[in-house]
Design a protein around this motif. Structure first.
Motif, PDB file in Angstrom:
ATOM      1  N   SER A 169       0.822  -1.212   0.000  1.00 45.81           N
ATOM      2  CA  SER A 169       0.000   0.000   0.000  1.00 45.81           C
ATOM      3  C   SER A 169       0.852   1.258   0.000  1.00 45.81           C
ATOM      4  O   SER A 169       2.019   1.251   0.411  1.00 45.81           O
ATOM      5  CB  SER A 169      -0.921   0.014   1.226  1.00 45.81           C
ATOM      6  N   LYS A 170       0.255   2.344  -0.459  1.00 48.12           N
ATOM      7  CA  LYS A 170       0.968   3.632  -0.486  1.00 48.12           C
ATOM      8  C   LYS A 170       1.333   4.084   0.923  1.00 48.12           C
ATOM      9  O   LYS A 170       2.420   4.637   1.142  1.00 48.12           O
ATOM     10  CB  LYS A 170       0.089   4.693  -1.157  1.00 48.12           C
ATOM     11  N   GLU A 171       0.432   3.827   1.868  1.00 43.78           N
ATOM     12  CA  GLU A 171       0.696   4.253   3.248  1.00 43.78           C
ATOM     13  C   GLU A 171       1.881   3.500   3.843  1.00 43.78           C
ATOM     14  O   GLU A 171       2.712   4.082   4.550  1.00 43.78           O
ATOM     15  CB  GLU A 171      -0.543   4.026   4.112  1.00 43.78           C
ATOM     16  N   SER A 172       1.981   2.199   3.558  1.00 46.65           N
ATOM     17  CA  SER A 172       3.088   1.406   4.088  1.00 46.65           C
ATOM     18  C   SER A 172       4.415   1.846   3.473  1.00 46.65           C
ATOM     19  O   SER A 172       5.418   2.017   4.181  1.00 46.65           O
ATOM     20  CB  SER A 172       2.856  -0.080   3.815  1.00 46.65           C
ATOM     21  N   LYS A 173       4.428   2.038   2.181  1.00 43.11           N
ATOM     22  CA  LYS A 173       5.659   2.463   1.508  1.00 43.11           C
ATOM     23  C   LYS A 173       6.121   3.822   2.034  1.00 43.11           C
ATOM     24  O   LYS A 173       7.321   4.043   2.222  1.00 43.11           O
ATOM     25  CB  LYS A 173       5.437   2.502   0.000  1.00 43.11           C
ATOM     26  N   ARG A 174       5.167   4.713   2.273  1.00 43.75           N
ATOM     27  CA  ARG A 174       5.528   6.019   2.821  1.00 43.75           C
ATOM     28  C   ARG A 174       6.079   5.882   4.235  1.00 43.75           C
ATOM     29  O   ARG A 174       7.096   6.520   4.578  1.00 43.75           O
ATOM     30  CB  ARG A 174       4.306   6.950   2.829  1.00 43.75           C
ATOM     31  N   ALA A 175       5.455   5.055   5.060  1.00 43.22           N
ATOM     32  CA  ALA A 175       5.910   4.902   6.441  1.00 43.22           C
ATOM     33  C   ALA A 175       7.346   4.385   6.516  1.00 43.22           C
ATOM     34  O   ALA A 175       8.119   4.803   7.383  1.00 43.22           O
ATOM     35  CB  ALA A 175       4.968   3.961   7.200  1.00 43.22           C
ATOM     36  N   PHE A 176       7.716   3.478   5.607  1.00 41.44           N
ATOM     37  CA  PHE A 176       9.053   2.891   5.638  1.00 41.44           C
ATOM     38  C   PHE A 176      10.133   3.828   5.113  1.00 41.44           C
ATOM     39  O   PHE A 176      11.318   3.621   5.398  1.00 41.44           O
ATOM     40  CB  PHE A 176       9.074   1.587   4.838  1.00 41.44           C
ATOM     41  N   THR A 177       9.731   4.844   4.359  1.00 42.29           N
ATOM     42  CA  THR A 177      10.731   5.724   3.736  1.00 42.29           C
ATOM     43  C   THR A 177      10.656   7.165   4.223  1.00 42.29           C
ATOM     44  O   THR A 177      11.402   8.020   3.750  1.00 42.29           O
ATOM     45  CB  THR A 177      10.555   5.720   2.204  1.00 42.29           C
ATOM     46  N   SER A 178       9.798   7.443   5.198  1.00 41.08           N
ATOM     47  CA  SER A 178       9.559   8.828   5.606  1.00 41.08           C
ATOM     48  C   SER A 178      10.624   9.348   6.573  1.00 41.08           C
ATOM     49  O   SER A 178      11.394   8.583   7.162  1.00 41.08           O
ATOM     50  CB  SER A 178       8.194   8.930   6.294  1.00 41.08           C
ATOM     51  N   GLU A 179      10.621  10.669   6.714  1.00 43.39           N
ATOM     52  CA  GLU A 179      11.473  11.288   7.726  1.00 43.39           C
ATOM     53  C   GLU A 179      11.036  10.883   9.128  1.00 43.39           C
ATOM     54  O   GLU A 179      11.843  10.822  10.052  1.00 43.39           O
ATOM     55  CB  GLU A 179      11.417  12.810   7.604  1.00 43.39           C
ATOM     56  N   ASN A 180       9.746  10.574   9.284  1.00 41.51           N
ATOM     57  CA  ASN A 180       9.234  10.263  10.615  1.00 41.51           C
ATOM     58  C   ASN A 180       9.749   8.931  11.147  1.00 41.51           C
ATOM     59  O   ASN A 180       9.963   8.800  12.358  1.00 41.51           O
ATOM     60  CB  ASN A 180       7.704  10.291  10.609  1.00 41.51           C
ATOM     61  N   ILE A 181       9.963   7.948  10.295  1.00 45.24           N
ATOM     62  CA  ILE A 181      10.525   6.693  10.797  1.00 45.24           C
ATOM     63  C   ILE A 181      11.959   6.918  11.267  1.00 45.24           C
ATOM     64  O   ILE A 181      12.391   6.389  12.287  1.00 45.24           O
ATOM     65  CB  ILE A 181      10.456   5.553   9.747  1.00 45.24           C
ATOM     66  N   GLN A 182      12.677   7.759  10.531  1.00 43.27           N
ATOM     67  CA  GLN A 182      14.047   8.083  10.938  1.00 43.27           C
ATOM     68  C   GLN A 182      14.052   8.853  12.256  1.00 43.27           C
ATOM     69  O   GLN A 182      14.859   8.577  13.153  1.00 43.27           O
ATOM     70  CB  GLN A 182      14.733   8.899   9.844  1.00 43.27           C
ATOM     71  N   GLU A 183      13.109   9.792  12.372  1.00 46.55           N
ATOM     72  CA  GLU A 183      13.015  10.593  13.590  1.00 46.55           C
ATOM     73  C   GLU A 183      12.620   9.726  14.777  1.00 46.55           C
ATOM     74  O   GLU A 183      13.172   9.863  15.883  1.00 46.55           O
ATOM     75  CB  GLU A 183      11.995  11.716  13.399  1.00 46.55           C
ATOM     76  N   GLY A 184      11.684   8.815  14.589  1.00 46.59           N
ATOM     77  CA  GLY A 184      11.251   7.960  15.689  1.00 46.59           C
ATOM     78  C   GLY A 184      12.351   7.067  16.214  1.00 46.59           C
ATOM     79  O   GLY A 184      12.537   6.931  17.432  1.00 46.59           O
ATOM     80  N   LEU A 185      13.100   6.470  15.306  1.00 49.89           N
ATOM     81  CA  LEU A 185      14.193   5.587  15.718  1.00 49.89           C
ATOM     82  C   LEU A 185      15.338   6.381  16.344  1.00 49.89           C
ATOM     83  O   LEU A 185      15.948   5.948  17.336  1.00 49.89           O
ATOM     84  CB  LEU A 185      14.690   4.789  14.505  1.00 49.89           C
ATOM     85  N   ARG A 186      15.603   7.550  15.775  1.00 49.36           N
ATOM     86  CA  ARG A 186      16.675   8.392  16.316  1.00 49.36           C
ATOM     87  C   ARG A 186      16.314   8.892  17.715  1.00 49.36           C
ATOM     88  O   ARG A 186      17.150   8.892  18.629  1.00 49.36           O
ATOM     89  CB  ARG A 186      16.931   9.569  15.369  1.00 49.36           C
ATOM     90  N   ALA A 187      15.060   9.311  17.891  1.00 54.14           N
ATOM     91  CA  ALA A 187      14.621   9.802  19.194  1.00 54.14           C
ATOM     92  C   ALA A 187      14.693   8.705  20.250  1.00 54.14           C
ATOM     93  O   ALA A 187      15.031   8.962  21.408  1.00 54.14           O
ATOM     94  CB  ALA A 187      13.196  10.351  19.093  1.00 54.14           C
ATOM     95  N   PHE A 188      14.372   7.474  19.856  1.00 55.06           N
ATOM     96  CA  PHE A 188      14.459   6.357  20.802  1.00 55.06           C
ATOM     97  C   PHE A 188      15.903   6.156  21.265  1.00 55.06           C
ATOM     98  O   PHE A 188      16.161   6.003  22.469  1.00 55.06           O
ATOM     99  CB  PHE A 188      13.937   5.078  20.146  1.00 55.06           C
ATOM    100  N   THR A 189      16.839   6.165  20.343  1.00 55.44           N
ATOM    101  CA  THR A 189      18.247   5.939  20.714  1.00 55.44           C
ATOM    102  C   THR A 189      18.802   7.104  21.516  1.00 55.44           C
ATOM    103  O   THR A 189      19.687   6.919  22.366  1.00 55.44           O
ATOM    104  CB  THR A 189      19.116   5.705  19.461  1.00 55.44           C
TER     105      THR A 189
END
Length: 280
Positions: A247-267
């Protein structure tokens, strides 16, 4: 820049009570918010605009006055029936892919919808609720699918969705008897109300839940809702998973700035700062 929804009649009200949240209010209190063709057209325009607005992530839907929504305006329906409009009504049901009030079968949107049920919900009003992702209801709310008592049928998505949620027998109880149930029963027996609260707390509770959701990544939230919608359309887990991954939503979630931000904020052990999702 202030958000500017499309022009609409006074049969609905649109406001923005908190960041990323739109409040859509049915505004025919004297008619218990029974839905007219004008109201449906207004809701469609506003929700289509909402879906395309990156800064809006959630819609809360409620009713003005003592009822959430009494369903279709049966006086208008009677006029159409008397003038030979039955065949056109059937064609319209197929043509209007978003369903009753442009909500009950709305599938295109991956943004969460929260129903703040401030009072009675009957017929199409309950079909609207059944297509919302979260439902907060007042303690005094009565809910019913009384169509059979008027010679009509709940064809706008309510029947299959209720059967899936509640099971055949409980769905039959609502649909074949046409009798109202309490919000408490809707939560504990039928399973389509998330929380029951005093009437004065319905909207504030819905907005509090909306605020919790906007604390999460909008890309992840919208991808998750798409997965839930796809689960209802596919017969197997594997088919639903594959459809979601593609789906378009899944592809966007995996490549978005927000996934990078979420993982970075966790670390980095800090709260993430989300950005508006890219348009699909």
């Amino acid at each position: 820049m202030a958000l500017q929804p499309p022009p609409h009649s006074d049969e609905i009200k649109v406001s923005f009570p908190q960041e990323h949240v739109m409040l859509l209010t049915f505004n025919r209190p004297k008619s218990l918010n029974a839905v007219t063709p004008t109201m449906t057209e207004d809701i469609k325009k506003v929700l289509d605009w909402f879906d395309d607005e990156p800064g809006l992530w959630i819609v809360v839907i409620t009713g003005e006055g003592r009822a959430f929504c009494a369903g279709a305006d049966l006086v208008e329906w009677n006029k159409r029936q008397a003038s030979g409009g039955a065949e056109e009504d059937q064609k319209r049901l197929i043509r209007d892919v978003d369903g009753f009030a442009s909500i009950s079968r709305r599938y295109s949107s991956s943004k969460p919808m929260i129903a703040a049920v401030n009072g009675g919900a009957y017929g199409g009003g309950l079909e609207i609720i059944l297509n919302c992702d979260l439902v907060i209801a007042s303690e005094d709310a009565m809910l019913a699918l009384p169509e059979v008592k008027r010679g009509v049928v709940a064809v706008q998505g309510g029947m299959p969705r209720l059967a899936r949620i509640a099971g055949h027998q409980l769905a039959s109880e609502l649909l074949l008897l046409g009798k109202p149930i309490t919000a408490k029963d809707a939560a504990t027996r039928f399973g389509f109300v998330n929380k029951v609260v005093p009437k004065t707390e319905v909207l504030s509770t819905a907005l509090a839940w909306a605020a919790e959701i906007t604390g999460n990544s909008p890309d992840a939230v919208q991808s998750t809702k798409r997965a839930l919608l796809l689960a209802g359309r596919h017969g197997s887990v594997e088919d639903a998973v594959i459809a979601h991954v593609n789906s378009k939503e899944s592809k966007r979630a995996f490549t978005s700035e927000n996934i990078q931000e979420g993982l970075r904020a966790f670390t980095e052990k800090r709260k993430p700062v989300w950005k508006n999702p890219a348009k699909l």
